[in-house]
Scaffold this motif. Structure first.
Motif, PDB file in Angstrom:
ATOM      1  N   GLN A 149      36.065  40.571  31.970  1.00 49.83           N
ATOM      2  CA  GLN A 149      35.882  41.122  33.307  1.00 49.83           C
ATOM      3  C   GLN A 149      35.253  40.106  34.243  1.00 49.83           C
ATOM      4  O   GLN A 149      35.720  39.878  35.366  1.00 49.83           O
ATOM      5  N   GLU A 150      34.178  39.489  33.788  1.00 48.34           N
ATOM      6  CA  GLU A 150      33.410  38.595  34.656  1.00 48.34           C
ATOM      7  C   GLU A 150      34.086  37.241  34.858  1.00 48.34           C
ATOM      8  O   GLU A 150      34.039  36.685  35.964  1.00 48.34           O
ATOM      9  N   VAL A 151      34.709  36.721  33.806  1.00 49.73           N
ATOM     10  CA  VAL A 151      35.319  35.395  33.903  1.00 49.73           C
ATOM     11  C   VAL A 151      36.718  35.458  34.498  1.00 49.73           C
ATOM     12  O   VAL A 151      37.094  34.584  35.294  1.00 49.73           O
ATOM     13  N   PHE A 152      37.478  36.491  34.156  1.00 54.07           N
ATOM     14  CA  PHE A 152      38.872  36.538  34.600  1.00 54.07           C
ATOM     15  C   PHE A 152      39.137  37.573  35.687  1.00 54.07           C
ATOM     16  O   PHE A 152      39.525  37.225  36.802  1.00 54.07           O
ATOM     17  N   PHE A 153      38.934  38.847  35.380  1.00 55.75           N
ATOM     18  CA  PHE A 153      39.376  39.886  36.316  1.00 55.75           C
ATOM     19  C   PHE A 153      38.631  39.832  37.645  1.00 55.75           C
ATOM     20  O   PHE A 153      39.229  40.066  38.701  1.00 55.75           O
ATOM     21  N   ASP A 154      37.346  39.534  37.629  1.00 48.80           N
ATOM     22  CA  ASP A 154      36.607  39.439  38.886  1.00 48.80           C
ATOM     23  C   ASP A 154      37.092  38.275  39.738  1.00 48.80           C
ATOM     24  O   ASP A 154      36.956  38.305  40.969  1.00 48.80           O
ATOM     25  N   GLU A 155      37.656  37.253  39.094  1.00 49.94           N
ATOM     26  CA  GLU A 155      38.162  36.081  39.806  1.00 49.94           C
ATOM     27  C   GLU A 155      39.642  36.194  40.162  1.00 49.94           C
ATOM     28  O   GLU A 155      40.140  35.408  40.961  1.00 49.94           O
ATOM     29  N   ARG A 156      40.319  37.160  39.558  1.00 50.05           N
ATOM     30  CA  ARG A 156      41.768  37.299  39.781  1.00 50.05           C
ATOM     31  C   ARG A 156      42.110  38.728  40.210  1.00 50.05           C
ATOM     32  O   ARG A 156      42.738  39.489  39.472  1.00 50.05           O
ATOM     33  N   PRO A 157      41.711  39.126  41.439  1.00 52.31           N
ATOM     34  CA  PRO A 157      42.022  40.484  41.911  1.00 52.31           C
ATOM     35  C   PRO A 157      43.512  40.731  42.081  1.00 52.31           C
ATOM     36  O   PRO A 157      43.935  41.883  42.237  1.00 52.31           O
ATOM     37  N   ASP A 158      44.309  39.672  42.043  1.00 52.67           N
ATOM     38  CA  ASP A 158      45.766  39.824  42.147  1.00 52.67           C
ATOM     39  C   ASP A 158      46.387  40.383  40.874  1.00 52.67           C
ATOM     40  O   ASP A 158      47.519  40.874  40.892  1.00 52.67           O
ATOM     41  N   VAL A 159      45.650  40.329  39.772  1.00 54.88           N
ATOM     42  CA  VAL A 159      46.164  40.807  38.481  1.00 54.88           C
ATOM     43  C   VAL A 159      45.898  42.305  38.332  1.00 54.88           C
ATOM     44  O   VAL A 159      44.798  42.785  38.605  1.00 54.88           O
ATOM     45  N   THR A 160      46.928  43.031  37.884  1.00 55.29           N
ATOM     46  CA  THR A 160      46.817  44.485  37.706  1.00 55.29           C
ATOM     47  C   THR A 160      46.793  44.846  36.233  1.00 55.29           C
ATOM     48  O   THR A 160      47.662  44.414  35.456  1.00 55.29           O
ATOM     49  N   ILE A 161      45.793  45.634  35.838  1.00 51.68           N
ATOM     50  CA  ILE A 161      45.770  46.200  34.474  1.00 51.68           C
ATOM     51  C   ILE A 161      46.604  47.473  34.508  1.00 51.68           C
ATOM     52  O   ILE A 161      46.198  48.484  35.068  1.00 51.68           O
TER      53      ILE A 161
END
Length: 331
Positions: A190-202
């Motif tokens: 979450q902190e390293v990837f998703f918070d930095e990549r808001p363009d990515v959808t789970i």
């Protein structure tokens, strides 16, 4: 994938044979082997290793390595138990180990919160206790040999920052609820990837309990509902491998943790993308060193972590060779 199956046959057979784990029955042993707390004066020590689940490939590998490493100690007899990924079974095994007066208990918790009071009972009974893979927090006393699960997830998530395409759809596979390793790895992602990549959808996320078959079933459903999945983000290799079986040949990126023999072969073959190594050999060596030093009075407390190197297609052959040398992959 046929080549992978042949290679992995050796790993599966070795794990199943070497990890002939004891079931849920009480270990009888010798109840007159000595009172808890007097282990420093003994010539031989009985150690119970309570493994999380034989069906979990990493847990099976670790149990295998624990047995092998225990053979290097003439004064230690190690008995291995299969917790079957069931909290009640694992808790009962801890109680049985206390009742049977083991000198030490090494616990690989299935659910740290569920096992904590039972582990504390063992500590309070004066038994040497080590928690491993994962470390159990909140104990009064006790020892631990583990890895840093946050860093295990973070080093792989850092790779994914550059590799997962813009606007990607991803799925996430989590380990058991309440498991320290699963939670910390997911926090790292979450902190390293998703918070930095808001363009990515789970597009989907669920618990697969470290289990390959559960991950396969989830991925079959997810891929039908979401035909354009770009990446699988898994909190361990076993679940990643299961999910990949549902989408063979589709070029989906896949990230895991553990560096299992199966994962290293998948990465070498270009099927899986990356993982971070949680070396069961190193964990077993440190566990046996720790329990021996604690039992003999050489040290009073042990809390150590192993490293977490990243495995990609660029270095997978190195780790495949490690497993070949260990007899876990057939040449």
């Amino acid at each position: 994938m046929k080549t992978l199956s042949r290679k992995m046959l050796a790993f599966g057979v070795a794990a199943a044979a070497a990890v002939s784990l004891v079931g849920c029955a009480v270990t009888t042993g010798n109840p007159t082997g000595g009172d808890a707390g007097s282990s420093e004066d003994k010539d031989e020590y009985r150690v119970a290793y309570i493994a999380r689940a034989q069906a979990d490939s990493f847990a099976a590998w670790l149990a295998n390595e624990m047995r092998a490493e225990a053979d290097n100690y003439d004064d230690i007899t190690l008995e291995v138990f299969d917790g079957q990924a069931d909290d009640e079974i694992e808790n009962s095994m801890i109680e049985n180990a206390i009742a049977n007066r083991f000198d030490a208990i090494i616990v690989q918790a299935n659910n740290a919160d569920a096992q904590l009071p039972y582990i504390q009972q063992a500590i309070d009974a004066g038994i040497v206790v080590i928690t491993t893979n994962p470390r159990v927090e909140g104990l009064t006393g006790g020892n631990s040999v583990d890895a840093d699960p946050y860093e295990q997830g973070a080093v792989v998530a850092e790779l994914a920052l550059e590799e997962i395409p813009e606007g990607a759809n991803v799925v996430v596979l989590d380990g058991p609820a309440g498991n320290f390793h699963s939670t910390a790895r997911r926090t790292a992602w979450q902190e390293v990837f998703f918070d930095e990549r808001p363009d990515v959808t789970i597009v989907a996320e669920d618990i697969a309990n470290w289990n390959k078959d559960e991950a396969l079933t989830l991925m079959e459903d997810w891929s039908l509902a979401n035909p354009d999945i770009d990446a699988i983000i898994s909190m361990n290799d076993n679940m990643a491998a299961g999910a990949l079986e549902a989408v063979p040949g589709e070029g989906v990126l896949a990230y895991g943790v553990d560096g299992t023999p199966e994962a290293t072969l998948l990465i070498q073959d270009g099927v899986m993308t990356a993982t971070s190594l949680q070396n069961a050999q190193e964990l077993a060596q440190l566990n046996m060193e720790a329990v021996h030093s604690l039992l003999t009075g050489e040290t009073d407390e042990v809390n150590v972590d192993i490293g977490n190197p990243v495995i990609t297609i660029d270095n997978a052959a190195e780790y495949v060779q490690l497993y070949i040398d260990a007899g876990l992959i057939a040449e």
